[in-house]
Scaffold this active site. Structure first.
Site, mmCIF file in Angstrom:
data_model
loop_
_atom_site.group_PDB
_atom_site.id
_atom_site.type_symbol
_atom_site.label_atom_id
_atom_site.label_comp_id
_atom_site.label_asym_id
_atom_site.label_seq_id
_atom_site.Cartn_x
_atom_site.Cartn_y
_atom_site.Cartn_z
ATOM 1 N N THR A 117 0.880 -1.179 0.000
ATOM 2 C CA THR A 117 0.000 0.000 0.000
ATOM 3 C C THR A 117 0.910 1.220 0.000
ATOM 4 O O THR A 117 1.591 1.496 0.991
ATOM 5 C CB THR A 117 -0.912 0.025 1.241
ATOM 6 O OG1 THR A 117 -1.653 -1.193 1.280
ATOM 7 C CG2 THR A 117 -1.865 1.201 1.178
ATOM 8 N N LYS B 297 -7.403 1.794 -3.168
ATOM 9 C CA LYS B 297 -7.058 1.391 -1.793
ATOM 10 C C LYS B 297 -7.233 2.577 -0.829
ATOM 11 O O LYS B 297 -7.639 2.413 0.317
ATOM 12 C CB LYS B 297 -5.614 0.862 -1.764
ATOM 13 C CG LYS B 297 -5.080 0.518 -0.394
ATOM 14 C CD LYS B 297 -5.634 -0.768 0.193
ATOM 15 C CE LYS B 297 -5.076 -0.993 1.592
ATOM 16 N NZ LYS B 297 -5.490 -2.253 2.192
ATOM 17 N N LYS C 240 0.154 5.530 7.996
ATOM 18 C CA LYS C 240 0.794 5.679 6.670
ATOM 19 C C LYS C 240 -0.284 5.800 5.591
ATOM 20 O O LYS C 240 -0.249 6.695 4.749
ATOM 21 C CB LYS C 240 1.690 4.471 6.392
ATOM 22 C CG LYS C 240 2.116 4.364 4.919
ATOM 23 C CD LYS C 240 2.718 3.023 4.564
ATOM 24 C CE LYS C 240 1.889 1.813 4.819
ATOM 25 N NZ LYS C 240 1.340 1.112 3.689
#
Ligand SMILES: NC(=O)c1ccc[n+]([C@@H]2O[C@H](COP(=O)([O-])OP(=O)(O)OC[C@H]3O[C@@H](n4cnc5c(N)ncnc54)[C@H](OP(=O)(O)O)[C@@H]3O)[C@@H](O)[C@H]2O)c1
Length: 291
Positions: free
Chosen positions: A97, A172, A240
């Site tokens: 990711t 995502k 993150k």
């Protein structure tokens, strides 16, 4: 059956690479901490190499699943990176990711070497990786997707192409934005239930039959109620991911007030020692604030 390399044997990568062996592919792995690569090779009977470049040499497909943008640059670009070992016509698939920017950056280098690239972040958590039922969100060209999908099917139950390079990472981000608000809502609901003297487990067994139901509710309410926060996806990783989404939002002009707020709540979880707790630990912060 294909010749493949898998780079990054973390919580996700270790079982994903294992599924490739179980589906008959010839797998070579690389992991920064060599002991993990050795353990994986012993368990699955594949090979391991000591640099991403060496692992990638002679492979038809190279899969990567590391931490963040910088980790990804390190294992793909540069003298010992995977791209240096790959041949023209092979394909690099990134499951990290990361940002859409780094996906485009790597795609440009890959293209200059006639190597295919697609960004393919995953959803489904540790259990999804272990059970081979991940959801994979892909950005890239149709022909590259068509070649790589049958291999990815080894550890996924849904693999979809959503647009050009970067579209997988953008999708995502939507996934993480949606999760952030849902987890905070569930945490507040359970917090309120405890304050009201209710049996939280019984409450959720009832309300999960109605409109409040969610994956987070189904899969996390019991552990949250018991104060267990060791179920895989770490708060550090969520911060993150939310950071990436908030940066992208500033650029594309979208307003994400709830996401920004939940990101702050996660920073408070980090401050009370929860950096490696799973993302449902938003409740721990509320319970601590109760005093
Ligand atoms: N865990 C989940 O539930 C989940 C779900 C969906 C998506 N993701 C995403 O999937 C990715 C991996 O997550 P994870 O949970 O598997 O993480 P993890 O368990 O922390 O593993 C990270 C992997 O990346 C390697 N790595 C990190 N930095 C590196 C560097 N600078 N150079 C080389 N290798 C490096 C680590 O090597 P070492 O073994 O040497 O540390 C390890 O193999 C992340 O982007 C995460 O956001 C995770």
């Amino acid at each position: 059956m294909a010749k493949v390399a898998f780079i990054g044997l973390g919580v996700m990568g270790y079982p994903m690479a294992g599924h490739l062996v179980k589906h008959g592919h010839q797998v070579t792995v690389y992991n920064r901490t060599e002991a993990k690569a050795q353990a994986w090779a012993k368990e699955h009977g594949g090979n391991y190499q000591v640099t991403p470049r060496a692992a990638a040499e002679g492979q038809e497909f190279v899969f990567v699943c590391v931490g963040n943008d910088d980790d990804l640059r390190l294992v793909t670009l540069g003298d010992n990176g995977a791209l240096a070992g790959m041949s023209a016509g092979s394909i690099l698939v990134d499951h990290t990711t990361a940002s859409a920017d780094v996906a485009r950056e790597i795609a440009a280098v890959a293209q200059s070497l006639s190597i295919g690239f697609m960004d393919a972040p995953v959803s489904g958590g540790q259990a999804g990786a272990e059970n081979g039922v991940l959801t994979v969100m892909v950005g890239g060209e149709q022909s590259i997707f068509d070649s790589a999908k049958p291999i990815i099917d080894a550890y996924a139950r849904c693999v979809e192409l959503l647009g050009e390079v970067g579209a997988g990472q953008l999708t995502k981000m939507v996934n993480q934005i949606c999760i952030a608000g849902v987890v905070q809502g569930l945490a507040e609901g359970l917090h309120f239930a405890r304050s009201a003297g209710l049996d939280g487990e019984k409450v959720v067994e009832v309300i999960s039959k109605g409109a409040a139901q969610s994956w987070q509710m189904e899969n996390r309410y019991q552990t949250m109620w018991q104060g267990e926060y060791n179920l895989g996806f770490a708060v550090d990783w969520m911060r993150k991911d939310l950071g990436i989404a908030l940066t992208e939002a500033r650029r594309n002009g979208s307003h994400l007030p709830l996401t920004a707020l939940v990101d702050q709540f996660y920073s408070e979880v980090q401050a009370i020692g929860g950096a490696r707790w799973d993302t449902s630990s938003l409740l721990a912060k509320l319970e601590k604030n109760r005093g």
